[in-house]
Design an enzyme around this catalytic site. Structure first.
Site, mmCIF file in Angstrom:
data_model
loop_
_atom_site.group_PDB
_atom_site.id
_atom_site.type_symbol
_atom_site.label_atom_id
_atom_site.label_comp_id
_atom_site.label_asym_id
_atom_site.label_seq_id
_atom_site.Cartn_x
_atom_site.Cartn_y
_atom_site.Cartn_z
ATOM 1 N N HIS B 7 1.044 -1.020 0.002
ATOM 2 C CA HIS B 7 -0.235 -0.198 0.222
ATOM 3 C C HIS B 7 1.070 1.386 0.097
ATOM 4 O O HIS B 7 1.736 1.154 0.427
ATOM 5 C CB HIS B 7 -1.189 -0.421 1.135
ATOM 6 C CG HIS B 7 -0.171 0.511 3.145
ATOM 7 N ND1 HIS B 7 -0.113 -1.037 3.226
ATOM 8 C CD2 HIS B 7 0.586 1.002 2.974
ATOM 9 C CE1 HIS B 7 0.459 -0.547 4.093
ATOM 10 N NE2 HIS B 7 0.873 1.020 4.681
ATOM 11 N N HIS B 78 4.486 6.591 3.653
ATOM 12 C CA HIS B 78 5.017 5.943 4.048
ATOM 13 C C HIS B 78 4.706 5.425 2.376
ATOM 14 O O HIS B 78 3.133 5.248 1.354
ATOM 15 C CB HIS B 78 5.729 5.425 4.982
ATOM 16 C CG HIS B 78 4.074 4.334 5.531
ATOM 17 N ND1 HIS B 78 3.691 4.388 6.066
ATOM 18 C CD2 HIS B 78 3.697 3.376 4.522
ATOM 19 C CE1 HIS B 78 2.478 4.101 6.774
ATOM 20 N NE2 HIS B 78 2.463 3.027 5.652
ATOM 21 N N GLU B 128 7.512 0.919 4.651
ATOM 22 C CA GLU B 128 7.315 -0.324 5.754
ATOM 23 C C GLU B 128 7.550 -1.905 5.028
ATOM 24 O O GLU B 128 7.418 -1.662 3.663
ATOM 25 C CB GLU B 128 5.906 0.453 5.829
ATOM 26 C CG GLU B 128 4.621 -0.945 7.268
ATOM 27 C CD GLU B 128 3.565 -0.818 7.466
ATOM 28 O OE1 GLU B 128 2.961 0.418 6.022
ATOM 29 O OE2 GLU B 128 3.333 -1.040 8.212
#
Lengths: 136, 136
Positions: B7, B78, B128
């Site tokens: 994502h 992010h 991430e």
């Protein structure tokens, strides 16, 4: 109509080093680098179908990415939605009060027609709209 | 191994307004909002398979997104890579000199195991890593 996420652009201070990072350290597929004169960038493409990550670096040290890097050093620069009718989407979004960074779409990488929505219209997020050339 | 783009997270100052923007103005599919206690966020999910856009907003006005919004107002926060073995990837990247924001992966949204690479290890980009629960 917006039909998908075309790419996420990451502004990088050292293109060669960043290509190596995304290729070797993160294991993505590297498709090559294109100089996009209209955007004053060298852009490295990492396809993650149906989207991609694009590393953008100033072409000849000039342009908006050069200014961004001066201020921020590097970072997530923009995201780009694919559209099947950029002129209709621009008209529709203008109607809703969105502001754009140009009066009309213009040619970008891969012969797409592109335009940027002003980040102040999207809570600080820079969003590009891109319509692929006919047949793509 | 990194297997895809899980994502892109966008920090938003007004979650309801932003959900409306991505749903009505950009025409994306809205899957719902989840309070992620571990990350101190309310997160709204917009699937764009096999990736998604996540709008992140501070839960109870606290946590890292609250600090980010105070400084920047909003923006691309992010990106998250999916991995099939987060412990192996963390070990491999630590070996290469990458620094992380935690000592070890911990539970995140959707019962994934997650960890963040320090942005100073990635030219200012917050990345991430996320491993979905077994069977997903």
């Amino acid at each position: 109509m917006i039909t998908g996420l075309d790419h996420i652009a990451v502004a990088v201070p050292d293109l060669e080093k960043a290509v190596k990072r995304f290729l070797e350290d993160f294991g993505l597929t590297y498709e090559g680098t294109e100089d996009v004169e209209s955007a004053k960038t060298s852009t490295a493409f990492f396809p993650l179908p149906p989207t991609s990550i694009e590393l953008v670096h100033p072409l000849n040290g000039e342009g908006p990415i050069a200014k961004y890097l001066e201020k921020k050093g590097g970072g997530l620069h923009h995201l780009c939605f694919r559209t099947d009718d950029i002129h209709a989407d621009v008209a529709r979004l203008k109607e809703k009060g969105y502001q754009f960074l140009a009066d009309a779409p213009s040619p970008g990488a891969h012969d797409c027609l592109v335009i940027f929505i002003h980040p102040k219209s999207c809570d600080g997020v820079l969003i590009e709209l891109s319509q692929p050339p006919a047949g793509h």
